[in-house]
Design an enzyme around this catalytic site. Structure first.
Site, PDB file in Angstrom:
ATOM      1  N   LYS A 178       4.906   6.928  -4.527  1.00 27.85           N
ATOM      2  CA  LYS A 178       4.510   5.661  -3.927  1.00 27.85           C
ATOM      3  C   LYS A 178       3.911   4.760  -5.015  1.00 27.85           C
ATOM      4  O   LYS A 178       4.157   3.549  -5.047  1.00 27.85           O
ATOM      5  CB  LYS A 178       3.486   5.930  -2.824  1.00 27.85           C
ATOM      6  CG  LYS A 178       2.667   4.736  -2.393  1.00 27.85           C
ATOM      7  CD  LYS A 178       3.229   4.175  -1.131  1.00 27.85           C
ATOM      8  CE  LYS A 178       2.547   2.910  -0.700  1.00 27.85           C
ATOM      9  NZ  LYS A 178       1.134   2.832  -0.962  1.00 27.85           N
ATOM     10  N   MET A 215      -8.234   8.799  -3.156  1.00 23.81           N
ATOM     11  CA  MET A 215      -9.371   7.923  -2.854  1.00 23.81           C
ATOM     12  C   MET A 215      -9.768   8.044  -1.383  1.00 23.81           C
ATOM     13  O   MET A 215     -10.467   7.181  -0.852  1.00 23.81           O
ATOM     14  CB  MET A 215      -9.035   6.473  -3.200  1.00 23.81           C
ATOM     15  CG  MET A 215      -8.756   6.301  -4.693  1.00 23.81           C
ATOM     16  SD  MET A 215      -9.066   4.656  -5.304  1.00 23.81           S
ATOM     17  CE  MET A 215      -7.922   3.724  -4.337  1.00 23.81           C
ATOM     18  N   GLY A 233       0.910  10.989   3.656  1.00 24.50           N
ATOM     19  CA  GLY A 233       1.299  11.013   2.232  1.00 24.50           C
ATOM     20  C   GLY A 233       0.430  11.997   1.460  1.00 24.50           C
ATOM     21  O   GLY A 233       0.929  12.862   0.725  1.00 24.50           O
ATOM     22  N   HIS A 234      -0.878  11.878   1.659  1.00 24.83           N
ATOM     23  CA  HIS A 234      -1.808  12.800   0.978  1.00 24.83           C
ATOM     24  C   HIS A 234      -1.584  14.237   1.448  1.00 24.83           C
ATOM     25  O   HIS A 234      -1.657  15.177   0.672  1.00 24.83           O
ATOM     26  CB  HIS A 234      -3.252  12.397   1.285  1.00 24.83           C
ATOM     27  CG  HIS A 234      -3.622  11.021   0.839  1.00 24.83           C
ATOM     28  ND1 HIS A 234      -3.846   9.993   1.721  1.00 24.83           N
ATOM     29  CD2 HIS A 234      -3.833  10.499  -0.389  1.00 24.83           C
ATOM     30  CE1 HIS A 234      -4.187   8.904   1.059  1.00 24.83           C
ATOM     31  NE2 HIS A 234      -4.182   9.177  -0.227  1.00 24.83           N
ATOM     32  N   TYR A 266       3.398   5.279   4.184  1.00 23.85           N
ATOM     33  CA  TYR A 266       1.993   5.510   4.525  1.00 23.85           C
ATOM     34  C   TYR A 266       1.116   4.960   3.415  1.00 23.85           C
ATOM     35  O   TYR A 266       1.405   5.127   2.235  1.00 23.85           O
ATOM     36  CB  TYR A 266       1.712   7.010   4.680  1.00 23.85           C
ATOM     37  CG  TYR A 266       2.034   7.539   6.043  1.00 23.85           C
ATOM     38  CD1 TYR A 266       1.090   7.485   7.061  1.00 23.85           C
ATOM     39  CD2 TYR A 266       3.270   8.094   6.316  1.00 23.85           C
ATOM     40  CE1 TYR A 266       1.380   7.969   8.323  1.00 23.85           C
ATOM     41  CE2 TYR A 266       3.571   8.581   7.575  1.00 23.85           C
ATOM     42  CZ  TYR A 266       2.622   8.516   8.572  1.00 23.85           C
ATOM     43  OH  TYR A 266       2.908   8.992   9.818  1.00 23.85           O
TER      44      TYR A 266
HETATM   45  P1  AMP Z   1      -4.681   7.048  -3.193  1.00 23.53           P
HETATM   46  O1  AMP Z   1      -5.627   7.794  -2.307  1.00 23.53           O
HETATM   47  O2  AMP Z   1      -4.062   5.855  -2.573  1.00 23.53           O
HETATM   48  O3  AMP Z   1      -5.252   6.816  -4.568  1.00 23.53           O
HETATM   49  O4  AMP Z   1      -3.459   8.039  -3.421  1.00 23.53           O
HETATM   50  C1  AMP Z   1      -3.656   9.349  -3.871  1.00 23.53           C
HETATM   51  C2  AMP Z   1      -2.309   9.959  -4.175  1.00 23.53           C
HETATM   52  O5  AMP Z   1      -1.521   9.963  -2.983  1.00 23.53           O
HETATM   53  C3  AMP Z   1      -1.496   9.172  -5.225  1.00 23.53           C
HETATM   54  O6  AMP Z   1      -0.860  10.099  -6.088  1.00 23.53           O
HETATM   55  C4  AMP Z   1      -0.520   8.415  -4.384  1.00 23.53           C
HETATM   56  O7  AMP Z   1       0.675   8.097  -5.059  1.00 23.53           O
HETATM   57  C5  AMP Z   1      -0.265   9.398  -3.264  1.00 23.53           C
HETATM   58  N1  AMP Z   1       0.253   8.710  -2.070  1.00 23.53           N
HETATM   59  C6  AMP Z   1      -0.317   7.695  -1.381  1.00 23.53           C
HETATM   60  N2  AMP Z   1       0.479   7.289  -0.368  1.00 23.53           N
HETATM   61  C7  AMP Z   1       1.593   8.062  -0.422  1.00 23.53           C
HETATM   62  C8  AMP Z   1       2.798   8.133   0.346  1.00 23.53           C
HETATM   63  N3  AMP Z   1       3.020   7.324   1.384  1.00 23.53           N
HETATM   64  N4  AMP Z   1       3.718   9.047  -0.008  1.00 23.53           N
HETATM   65  C9  AMP Z   1       3.525   9.879  -1.072  1.00 23.53           C
HETATM   66  N5  AMP Z   1       2.401   9.870  -1.832  1.00 23.53           N
HETATM   67  C10 AMP Z   1       1.464   8.976  -1.519  1.00 23.53           C
END
Ligand code: AMP
Length: 281
Positions: free
Chosen positions: A152, A30, A36-37, A187
């Site tokens: 996460k 998103m 993390g990303h 993160y």
């Molecule tokens: P989001 O943009 O929050 O929807 O996350 C996109 C992807 O990044 C999802 O698969 C999350 O689980 C992963 N993600 C977000 N934060 C972390 C993190 N700190 N460590 C590992 N993966 C992460």
């Protein structure tokens, strides 16, 4: 790196890989990208190899937000995000608009009915239906061979694995370990919204999870472990514990015994910022 702004353009750009033996690895996000990303993208590149293709998407999916103010305050940093993708060797970034993604009269959703019952599924009604629907659409558009998700969002990863199994998506799902700041805070795109005081307090979440893991190894009861954890978090100045639970990490249900593979998962508000974290016990 090619930036692709609509579904039609994406289909055109990726058509050359259809029916080929090319590995296509997909990382849905998103945006408001962080370490993390970045790690997910590096893992995707590793899976794809030098010759494979890495596709990332940046789309703040409106239908997975149960709270309108969370959606409107979700950080958006597109320019910086694109630089991160380029740095990590992403080949295509898909950045569709909501209007393009969702037809006005849309009337189909994908609702997972077992793993979604507890944790984030219980406290955010409709959230995982929104996630499954958008991820299924993205899988159909990208048609990857592989996709990478972070632990996460542990419940989300389990639900996506289930969706792929039950709806026969020919896609390998890879889980990536949680990436943390030096002080232990995972993160998250939402961390930037924490006040200085709450940012200083929030690392207690990971300390609590580590201590719980230790207590579990020492034989403490699950109820006792949860009570100790709740006190520690509230003492840190947290505003509210949304949930703090120990579940079977495959079924996401209440465990019947301590021999099952267990996960401790929590969602905690600091101010109006809701943070999630978890640990395998
Ligand atoms: P989001 O943009 O929050 O929807 O996350 C996109 C992807 O990044 C999802 O698969 C999350 O689980 C992963 N993600 C977000 N934060 C972390 C993190 N700190 N460590 C590992 N993966 C992460």
């Amino acid at each position: 790196m090619q930036i692709v702004t609509s579904k039609d353009l994406l289909r055109g750009a990726l058509s050359k890989y259809r029916g080929s033996h090319q590995t296509v690895v997909f990382v849905p996000t998103m945006g408001a990208l962080h370490e993390g990303h970045r790690t997910l993208m590096a893992k995707a590149r590793q899976i794809a190899g030098e010759d494979g293709v890495v596709v990332a998407s940046i789309f703040v999916n409106p239908i997975q937000f149960d709270n309108p103010s969370d959606l409107s305050s979700y950080p958006r940093t597109m320019e910086q995000d694109l630089a991160i993708c380029a740095n990590e060797g992403v080949n295509y970034v898909f950045t569709p608009s909501s209007q393009d993604m969702y037809a006005d009269q849309r009337s189909i959703i994908i609702d997972e009915t077992s793993l979604s019952g507890k944790l984030c599924g219980a406290s955010r009604p409709g959230h995982f239906a929104g996630v499954c629907t958008v991820v299924a659409k993205l899988f159909n558009l990208v048609q990857p061979t592989d996709a990478v998700f972070g632990k996460k969002d542990y419940q989300q990863l389990a639900i996506i694995r289930r969706m792929v199994r039950d709806l026969d998506f020919p896609i390998r799902i890879h889980g990536a370990e949680i990436v943390r700041h030096e002080d232990g805070l995972a993160y998250s795109s939402r961390n930037v919204r924490l006040s200085e005081e709450n940012r200083a307090a929030a690392p207690v979440l990971y300390q609590t999870l580590l201590e719980a893991k230790q207590q579990f190894a020492e034989g403490k009861s699950l109820d006792e472990i949860k009570q100790i954890a709740e006190s520690k978090i509230m003492d840190s100045g947290a505003t509210k514990i949304d949930y703090l639970e120990i579940v079977n990490r495959e079924t996401m249900q209440e465990p019947q015994s301590k021999e099952e593979p267990l996960l401790m998962a929590l969602a905690v508000f600091y101010g109006d910022v809701r943070l999630i974290d978890n640990i395998e016990l």
